[in-house]
Scaffold this active site. Structure first.
Site, PDB file in Angstrom:
ATOM      1  N   HIS A  13       0.813  -1.217   0.000  1.00  0.00           N
ATOM      2  CA  HIS A  13       0.000   0.000   0.000  1.00  0.00           C
ATOM      3  C   HIS A  13       0.848   1.269   0.000  1.00  0.00           C
ATOM      4  O   HIS A  13       0.380   2.327   0.398  1.00  0.00           O
ATOM      5  CB  HIS A  13      -0.973  -0.020   1.190  1.00  0.00           C
ATOM      6  CG  HIS A  13      -1.988  -1.118   1.090  1.00  0.00           C
ATOM      7  ND1 HIS A  13      -2.742  -1.562   2.155  1.00  0.00           N
ATOM      8  CD2 HIS A  13      -2.382  -1.875   0.028  1.00  0.00           C
ATOM      9  CE1 HIS A  13      -3.543  -2.542   1.751  1.00  0.00           C
ATOM     10  NE2 HIS A  13      -3.336  -2.756   0.482  1.00  0.00           N
TER      11      HIS A  13
ATOM     12  N   CYS B 132       3.927  13.073  -7.358  1.00  0.00           N
ATOM     13  CA  CYS B 132       3.085  14.055  -8.034  1.00  0.00           C
ATOM     14  C   CYS B 132       1.711  13.445  -8.292  1.00  0.00           C
ATOM     15  O   CYS B 132       1.592  12.242  -8.511  1.00  0.00           O
ATOM     16  CB  CYS B 132       3.730  14.467  -9.358  1.00  0.00           C
ATOM     17  SG  CYS B 132       2.827  15.793 -10.184  1.00  0.00           S
TER      18      CYS B 132
ATOM     19  N   CYS C 106       6.150  20.257 -12.264  1.00  0.00           N
ATOM     20  CA  CYS C 106       5.011  20.692 -13.097  1.00  0.00           C
ATOM     21  C   CYS C 106       4.015  21.598 -12.367  1.00  0.00           C
ATOM     22  O   CYS C 106       3.059  22.074 -12.980  1.00  0.00           O
ATOM     23  CB  CYS C 106       4.292  19.463 -13.648  1.00  0.00           C
ATOM     24  SG  CYS C 106       3.302  18.595 -12.410  1.00  0.00           S
TER      25      CYS C 106
HETATM   26  C1  BJW Z   1      -3.346  -7.465  16.409  1.00  0.00           C
HETATM   27  C2  BJW Z   1      -2.755  -6.762  17.416  1.00  0.00           C
HETATM   28  C3  BJW Z   1      -1.625  -7.328  17.973  1.00  0.00           C
HETATM   29  C4  BJW Z   1      -4.415  -5.624  16.827  1.00  0.00           C
HETATM   30  N1  BJW Z   1      -1.180  -8.495  17.507  1.00  0.00           N
HETATM   31  N2  BJW Z   1      -2.899  -8.631  15.979  1.00  0.00           N
HETATM   32  C5  BJW Z   1     -15.862  -5.253  -3.037  1.00  0.00           C
HETATM   33  C6  BJW Z   1     -15.339  -6.529  -2.979  1.00  0.00           C
HETATM   34  C7  BJW Z   1     -13.966  -6.750  -3.093  1.00  0.00           C
HETATM   35  C8  BJW Z   1     -13.078  -5.695  -3.247  1.00  0.00           C
HETATM   36  C9  BJW Z   1     -13.604  -4.431  -3.298  1.00  0.00           C
HETATM   37  C10 BJW Z   1     -14.962  -4.209  -3.209  1.00  0.00           C
HETATM   38  N3  BJW Z   1     -15.183  -2.881  -3.298  1.00  0.00           N
HETATM   39  C11 BJW Z   1     -13.992  -2.260  -3.425  1.00  0.00           C
HETATM   40  C12 BJW Z   1     -13.021  -3.201  -3.429  1.00  0.00           C
HETATM   41  C13 BJW Z   1     -11.558  -2.973  -3.534  1.00  0.00           C
HETATM   42  C14 BJW Z   1     -10.982  -2.363  -2.269  1.00  0.00           C
HETATM   43  C15 BJW Z   1     -11.360  -3.180  -1.028  1.00  0.00           C
HETATM   44  O1  BJW Z   1     -10.711  -4.132  -0.669  1.00  0.00           O
HETATM   45  N4  BJW Z   1     -12.414  -2.795  -0.329  1.00  0.00           N
HETATM   46  C16 BJW Z   1     -12.877  -3.592   0.805  1.00  0.00           C
HETATM   47  C17 BJW Z   1     -12.797  -2.758   2.076  1.00  0.00           C
HETATM   48  C18 BJW Z   1     -14.224  -4.123   0.477  1.00  0.00           C
HETATM   49  N5  BJW Z   1      -9.540  -2.413  -2.462  1.00  0.00           N
HETATM   50  C19 BJW Z   1      -8.911  -1.494  -3.145  1.00  0.00           C
HETATM   51  O2  BJW Z   1      -9.473  -0.508  -3.610  1.00  0.00           O
HETATM   52  C20 BJW Z   1      -7.442  -1.746  -3.403  1.00  0.00           C
HETATM   53  N6  BJW Z   1      -7.186  -1.638  -4.789  1.00  0.00           N
HETATM   54  C21 BJW Z   1      -7.695  -2.524  -5.642  1.00  0.00           C
HETATM   55  O3  BJW Z   1      -8.287  -3.532  -5.299  1.00  0.00           O
HETATM   56  O4  BJW Z   1      -7.493  -2.199  -6.979  1.00  0.00           O
HETATM   57  C22 BJW Z   1      -8.303  -2.862  -7.961  1.00  0.00           C
HETATM   58  C23 BJW Z   1      -9.741  -2.346  -7.830  1.00  0.00           C
HETATM   59  C24 BJW Z   1      -9.997  -1.005  -7.787  1.00  0.00           C
HETATM   60  C25 BJW Z   1     -11.318  -0.536  -7.649  1.00  0.00           C
HETATM   61  C26 BJW Z   1     -12.380  -1.436  -7.521  1.00  0.00           C
HETATM   62  C27 BJW Z   1     -12.111  -2.804  -7.527  1.00  0.00           C
HETATM   63  C28 BJW Z   1     -10.765  -3.258  -7.694  1.00  0.00           C
HETATM   64  C29 BJW Z   1      -6.598  -0.711  -2.673  1.00  0.00           C
HETATM   65  C30 BJW Z   1      -6.664  -0.881  -1.183  1.00  0.00           C
HETATM   66  C31 BJW Z   1      -5.912   0.263  -0.504  1.00  0.00           C
HETATM   67  C32 BJW Z   1      -6.016   0.188   1.017  1.00  0.00           C
HETATM   68  N7  BJW Z   1      -5.477   1.383   1.600  1.00  0.00           N
HETATM   69  C33 BJW Z   1      -5.456   1.517   3.044  1.00  0.00           C
HETATM   70  C34 BJW Z   1      -4.969   2.953   3.451  1.00  0.00           C
HETATM   71  C35 BJW Z   1      -5.902   4.087   3.208  1.00  0.00           C
HETATM   72  C36 BJW Z   1      -5.304   5.420   3.598  1.00  0.00           C
HETATM   73  C37 BJW Z   1      -4.895   5.512   5.049  1.00  0.00           C
HETATM   74  O5  BJW Z   1      -5.703   5.913   5.874  1.00  0.00           O
HETATM   75  O6  BJW Z   1      -3.732   5.190   5.377  1.00  0.00           O
HETATM   76  O7  BJW Z   1      -4.558   0.584   3.589  1.00  0.00           O
HETATM   77  S1  BJW Z   1      -6.991   1.104   3.818  1.00  0.00           S
HETATM   78  C38 BJW Z   1      -6.286   0.362   5.257  1.00  0.00           C
HETATM   79  O8  BJW Z   1      -6.658  -1.054   5.338  1.00  0.00           O
HETATM   80  C39 BJW Z   1      -4.774   0.403   5.030  1.00  0.00           C
HETATM   81  C40 BJW Z   1      -4.352  -0.983   5.464  1.00  0.00           C
HETATM   82  O9  BJW Z   1      -3.114  -1.319   4.876  1.00  0.00           O
HETATM   83  C41 BJW Z   1      -5.501  -1.840   5.013  1.00  0.00           C
HETATM   84  C42 BJW Z   1      -5.574  -3.183   5.702  1.00  0.00           C
HETATM   85  O10 BJW Z   1      -5.813  -3.041   7.060  1.00  0.00           O
HETATM   86  P1  BJW Z   1      -5.133  -4.040   8.082  1.00  0.00           P
HETATM   87  O11 BJW Z   1      -3.667  -3.921   8.027  1.00  0.00           O
HETATM   88  O12 BJW Z   1      -5.702  -5.391   7.906  1.00  0.00           O
HETATM   89  O13 BJW Z   1      -5.558  -3.389   9.482  1.00  0.00           O
HETATM   90  P2  BJW Z   1      -6.912  -3.544  10.316  1.00  0.00           P
HETATM   91  O14 BJW Z   1      -6.971  -2.410  11.268  1.00  0.00           O
HETATM   92  O15 BJW Z   1      -8.081  -3.754   9.437  1.00  0.00           O
HETATM   93  O16 BJW Z   1      -6.714  -4.909  11.118  1.00  0.00           O
HETATM   94  C43 BJW Z   1      -5.737  -5.034  12.128  1.00  0.00           C
HETATM   95  C44 BJW Z   1      -5.889  -6.395  12.774  1.00  0.00           C
HETATM   96  O17 BJW Z   1      -4.833  -6.539  13.710  1.00  0.00           O
HETATM   97  C45 BJW Z   1      -7.201  -6.591  13.538  1.00  0.00           C
HETATM   98  O18 BJW Z   1      -7.808  -7.815  13.125  1.00  0.00           O
HETATM   99  C46 BJW Z   1      -6.778  -6.679  15.006  1.00  0.00           C
HETATM  100  O19 BJW Z   1      -7.514  -7.612  15.760  1.00  0.00           O
HETATM  101  C47 BJW Z   1      -5.362  -7.121  14.890  1.00  0.00           C
HETATM  102  N8  BJW Z   1      -4.493  -6.705  15.977  1.00  0.00           N
HETATM  103  N9  BJW Z   1      -3.514  -5.578  17.621  1.00  0.00           N
HETATM  104  C48 BJW Z   1      -1.890  -9.112  16.497  1.00  0.00           C
HETATM  105  N10 BJW Z   1      -0.980  -6.709  19.004  1.00  0.00           N
HETATM  106 ZN    ZN Z   2       4.505  16.962 -11.269  1.00  0.00          ZN
END
Ligand code: BJW
Ligand code: ZN
Length: 246
Positions: free
Chosen positions: A118, A126, A151
């Protein structure tokens, strides 16, 4: 709990999420107290709302840069880095680390290679896709949206927002690694964000043993996992990866 029999495997893939950085004081996205609870965050994290959300995006990331710089890696990051270095030294096979995190803590723990699915909070690029500006390392906190020196278009953090595709190189690396791995370990991720949410299924389909280390069960459950270790990654990983001294 006993260490995994790591030497039974040749190609190991690790996927980490926000839970590995929880013990470093960085909040997770989902769950109580998570970033997602803050008003407006879903709007800011969605690329379809750009460029109007750029001031908010910079406000968010300026704060997150500072928090990540003030934090340090914990024993979960250290155990993973330790495994990667051990495997590199004795040529036992490959360990490929994919992270959804943008906080740079795996690198600071000494991980020799980290594939940032990510992007990185510490890279700026840009907003114009055809601009010649090379994305650059940036720890600055901005009070106003900075302009591109090439740019004049607005700059943005080089992170992947919802609706944006992941870097082609990272996706290719993932495709290859998941099809050839024999052990897959996901750590600290809710498993709801695609495409990383599908990694366990691909690895399982390739015949890999699949392990989840997370504070809580996935919701909905992911049947691709063979086994789960529920608890804190910073306590479980040093044991599972057999590096108790980290
Ligand atoms: C512990 C702990 C400890 C706590 N020990 N454990 C419908 C169906 C399928 C897909 C899609 C859909 N509609 C849209 C989509 C696509 C979309 C998506 O997945 N959406 C879903 C939410 C439904 N995905 C995208 O858009 C991605 N691109 C893509 O697929 O391109 C093709 C495409 C485009 C358009 C349409 C369709 C396809 C891009 C995804 C980008 C994610 N970006 C983010 C950052 C946003 C900005 C920011 O604020 O920083 O990335 S979102 C956020 O979630 C961040 C993370 O990397 C990501 C994942 O989260 P993560 O790491 O799993 O964290 P948490 O908080 O969810 O979980 C933490 C866990 O740790 C918990 O379970 C706790 O219990 C545990 N925990 N302490 C061990 N000590
Ligand atoms: Zn530029």
């Amino acid at each position: 709990m006993t260490p995994l029999p790591l030497h039974d495997y040749r190609n190991i893939v690790l996927l980490t999420g926000a839970g590995v950085s929880a013990a470093s004081g960085l909040g997770t996205y989902r769950g109580p107290g998570g970033l997602w609870e803050q008003a407006d965050i879903a709007r800011i994290a969605d690329a379809r709302n750009l460029p109007g959300t750029l001031p908010d995006l910079w406000r968010l990331y300026s704060g997150r840069r500072q928090k990540a710089l003030d934090a340090g890696p914990n024993t979960a990051h250290a155990a993973i880095a330790n495994l990667q270095k051990r495997w590199e030294q004795d040529g036992s096979g490959t360990v490929t680390l994919f992270t959804q995190n943008v906080d740079g803590l795996h690198q600071r723990a000494g991980s020799p290679e980290v594939i940032e699915l990510h992007g990185s909070a510490f890279m700026t690029r840009c907003t114009r896709d055809d601009c010649s500006l090379v994305p650059f390392r940036d720890e600055s906190a901005y009070e106003a949206v900075p302009a591109c020196p090439e740019c004049g278009s607005p700059l943005r953090p080089a992170v992947v927002l919802f609706g944006e595709t992941l870097a082609e190189a990272a996706l290719e690396r993932a495709g290859h690694a998941l099809q050839t791995c024999d052990l897959f370990i996901a750590v600290g991720t809710s498993g709801v964000v695609w495409p990383a949410a599908r990694f366990a299924a691909i690895a399982s389909h390739s015949g890999a043993r699949t392990v989840l280390v997370n504070l809580e069960k996935m919701n909905p459950p992911d049947p691709s996992f063979d086994e789960e270790y529920l608890g804190r990654a910073e306590e479980i990983l040093p044991v599972l990866l057999d590096c108790p001294g980290v």
